[in-house]
Design a protein around this motif. Structure first.
Motif, PDB file in Angstrom:
ATOM      1  N   ASN A  34      -6.332  -7.952   2.741  1.00  0.00           N
ATOM      2  CA  ASN A  34      -7.527  -7.279   2.239  1.00  0.00           C
ATOM      3  C   ASN A  34      -8.165  -8.030   1.104  1.00  0.00           C
ATOM      4  N   THR A  36      -9.298  -8.007  -3.165  1.00  0.00           N
ATOM      5  CA  THR A  36      -8.885  -7.154  -4.174  1.00  0.00           C
ATOM      6  C   THR A  36     -10.359  -6.756  -4.684  1.00  0.00           C
ATOM      7  N   ASP A  37     -10.158  -5.507  -5.808  1.00  0.00           N
ATOM      8  CA  ASP A  37     -11.483  -5.006  -6.404  1.00  0.00           C
ATOM      9  C   ASP A  37     -11.702  -5.746  -7.595  1.00  0.00           C
ATOM     10  N   ASN A  49      -7.201  -4.152  -9.078  1.00  0.00           N
ATOM     11  CA  ASN A  49      -6.500  -3.374  -8.337  1.00  0.00           C
ATOM     12  C   ASN A  49      -7.043  -3.755  -6.591  1.00  0.00           C
ATOM     13  N   ARG A  51      -6.251  -2.132  -2.346  1.00  0.00           N
ATOM     14  CA  ARG A  51      -5.909  -1.141  -1.599  1.00  0.00           C
ATOM     15  C   ARG A  51      -5.911  -1.587   0.029  1.00  0.00           C
ATOM     16  N   SER A  63      -0.409   2.708   4.520  1.00  0.00           N
ATOM     17  CA  SER A  63      -1.534   2.431   3.773  1.00  0.00           C
ATOM     18  C   SER A  63      -0.656   1.899   2.627  1.00  0.00           C
ATOM     19  N   TYR A  64      -1.456   1.196   1.684  1.00  0.00           N
ATOM     20  CA  TYR A  64      -0.881   0.866   0.126  1.00  0.00           C
ATOM     21  C   TYR A  64      -1.912   0.696  -0.621  1.00  0.00           C
ATOM     22  N   SER A  65      -1.510   0.692  -1.793  1.00  0.00           N
ATOM     23  CA  SER A  65      -2.477   0.434  -2.914  1.00  0.00           C
ATOM     24  C   SER A  65      -1.841  -0.059  -4.290  1.00  0.00           C
TER      25      SER A  65
END
Length: 126
Positions: A34, A36-37, A49, A51, A63-65
């Motif tokens: 993924n 990152t934000d 953050n 996810r 799923s993960y965050s």
């Protein structure tokens, strides 16, 4: 620290790529990946953050965050460490951990721009 500035095409976004394999649990593991934000300022440094959802293995996925650790280093080559547990699926969790890549620059778009270099008008014969 990465800066966000407003330009003609919207804010400049800086993110990091995260990818790897989860820990092995019940004889299997999953891949994850993924971006990152945007960064979260933290007392002169920053975090991100993130996810995502793992790949499917053994008939399920997770799923993960979470949130990265503080930046290690400064400028375009800085990175972040992370370590979290996935959600529970099929009665178990996995751990994802590692470090992010360096910065990836993404341009935010407020809208689509259409560039017309030349318009040629022709009369259509009736």
């Amino acid at each position: 620290m990465a800066k966000v500035k407003q330009g003609d095409e919207g804010p400049v976004q800086f993110k990091h790529r995260m990818e790897g394999l989860t820990t092995r649990v019940q004889g299997h593991q999953h891949a994850f990946g993924n971006l990152t934000d945007l960064f979260i300022p933290d007392n002169g440094r920053h975090r991100h953050n993130f996810r995502g959802t793992t790949t499917t293995a053994d008939g399920h996925r997770h799923s993960y965050s979470g949130q990265t650790g503080l930046n290690i280093g400064n400028g375009p080559n800085h990175f972040h460490r992370f370590s979290i547990q996935t959600n529970v699926a099929d009665g178990h969790r996995h751990i994802i951990s590692g470090r992010t890549t360096g910065l990836i620059r993404l341009m935010g778009m407020l809208g689509h721009k259409l560039i017309i270099e030349k318009v040629i008008r022709e009369r259509v014969k009736k």
